[in-house]
Design an enzyme around this catalytic site. Structure first.
Site, PDB file in Angstrom:
ATOM      1  CD1 TRP A  56      13.703  80.359  17.386  1.00 24.78           C
ATOM      2  CD2 TRP A  56      13.750  81.762  15.629  1.00 24.78           C
ATOM      3  NE1 TRP A  56      13.160  81.727  17.930  1.00 24.78           N
ATOM      4  CE2 TRP A  56      13.259  82.519  16.617  1.00 24.78           C
ATOM      5  CE3 TRP A  56      13.860  82.577  14.511  1.00 24.78           C
ATOM      6  CZ2 TRP A  56      12.646  83.849  16.723  1.00 24.78           C
ATOM      7  CZ3 TRP A  56      13.416  83.533  14.369  1.00 24.78           C
ATOM      8  CH2 TRP A  56      12.707  84.417  15.396  1.00 24.78           C
TER       9      TRP A  56
ATOM     10  CG  ASP B 247      20.259  79.764  16.005  1.00 28.60           C
ATOM     11  OD1 ASP B 247      20.573  80.667  16.992  1.00 28.60           O
ATOM     12  OD2 ASP B 247      18.773  80.088  15.700  1.00 28.60           O
TER      13      ASP B 247
ATOM     14  CE  LYS C 114      15.707  85.499  21.458  1.00 29.51           C
ATOM     15  NZ  LYS C 114      15.856  85.134  20.183  1.00 29.51           N
TER      16      LYS C 114
END
Ligand SMILES: *Cc1c(COP(=O)(O)O)cnc(C)c1O
Length: 360
Positions: A102, A172, A196
């Site tokens: 990511w 993030d 999530k």
């Protein structure tokens, strides 16, 4: 009805109470005669949900008054581009700490828009750890430093955040937001796709410092400018109404559990149990992650061979333990134990791990 223990990495398990409340209210939201999905996003019923979700988020994360809370579309992946668009000045650059897939995707977008520097990377070590503060090579001219607090695929997580002094720190937090207490004031911007720890896919939460936001560029498209969404309280256009409604229900659940403190202590118990079971397996289960970087949210492990891994996943599923397959890029097993995974689910899994080892 049998609900399984769902270890999916994302989208992932949601609190049953939130799902039940949504079911109850689905076709007639609080006597309005319509679903919240069918209501106007300018209606007072929706306005209350929008503002309640922001207020709960502020309360639970102890977010200071000088931060705005935004609900945006486009997933965390759109933030990868919006951040450099808004905050890297003409001919400027920004620093990225590369701790997984990511982080690499975030860096790629920075390089499309401007220039992203690699402040440190654990890629040569297959992302098995988080670089220390001493390992970071920060560019004095960088506009900000970007980190990924939990690496969903590699199974690593920051235990402490780097002190980057006068530089804005951006994070993030898609896969560990609200999982433990953090000091929001250390960050200029935090973002997280909801799917999530916060709710269903479709909404991304952005927590942004007013002063930092004030320095954003203005020569960018309206929808991609943080200023637009700050000015209109995330109601410039139609927001993802139903995902935000679900986020509000999940936040209510977090509060009812006893808040982030309580969630953190349960998350620690779950992670301790999993890693202890791995460490006490005489090498049958192997976690490739360095001990100082192990994630409480996603534990990754290997078995002696791929055949056994396949069999582990299949047998676990028969026991009601779903979603344990590792990411296709790394293989193995991944145990995703986000906030809504109860301790009992992890206890059942670790018992299964012990008996699987015995039998194989
Ligand atoms: C899942 C994930 C993303 C991607 O989120 P989208 O909402 O699908 O764009 C980004 N970063 C991290 C750390 C993630 O876990």
């Amino acid at each position: 009805m049998a609900r399984v223990y769902n270890f999916n990495p994302g989208p992932s398990t949601l609190p049953l109470s939130a799902l039940e409340k949504a079911k109850e209210e689905l076709i007639d939201y609080q006597g309005t005669g319509m679903s919240i999905m069918e209501a106007s996003h300018r209606a007072p019923e929706y306005d209350k949900i929008h503002n309640d979700a922001q207020a709960l988020m502020r309360e639970l994360m102890n977010i200071p008054d000088n931060y705005r809370i935004l609900f945006l579309g486009g997933g965390a992946s759109t933030q990868f581009a919006m951040i450099p668009m808004n905050f890297i000045p003409e001919n400027g650059s920004a620093d990225y700490v590369i701790t997984g897939s990511w982080a690499k995707k975030a860096l790629k977008e920075a390089n499309i828009i401007a220039k992203g520097n690699i402040a440190a990377t654990s890629e040569p070590d297959k992302f098995n750890h988080i670089p220390t503060r001493e390992e970071l090579q920060l560019d004095p001219n960088a506009a900000y430093v970007h980190i990924t607090t939990n690496n969903t695929i590699a199974g690593t997580q920051y235990q402490t955040f780097p002190d980057v002094k006068d530089k804005p720190l951006l994070a993030d937090m898609s896969s560990d937001i609200l999982s433990k207490k953090i000091d929001v004031s250390k960050f200029s911007l935090i973002y997280a796709g909801a799917q999530k720890n916060l709710g269903p896919a479709g909404v991304t939460v952005v927590i942004i410092d007013d002063h930092f936001a004030a320095g954003a560029r203005e020569d960018i498209p309206t929808m991609l400018s943080y200023g637009t969404h700050i000015e209109k309280n995330s109601l410039f256009n139609t927001p993802p109404v139903f995902p935000i409604y679900m986020v509000n229900l999940v936040l209510e659940w977090v509060k009812a559990q006893g808040g982030v403190d309580k969630i953190e202590s349960i998350n620690k118990q779950k992670a301790d149990l999993v890693y202890q079971t791995i460490d006490e397996s005489d090498g049958y289960y192997r976690c490739p992650v360095r001990k100082d970087s192990r994630s409480w949210m996603n534990a990754v492990m290997r078995l002696p061979n791929e055949e056994l891994e396949k069999s582990f996943i299949a047998k676990a599923k028969n026991e009601g333990l779903h979603g344990l397959k590792g990411h296709r890029s790394v293989g193995g097993i991944r145990i995703s134990m986000y906030n809504a995974m109860p301790l009992e689910g992890v206890e059942k899994l670790t018992e299964f791990m012990k008996s699987f080892k015995q039998e194989n």
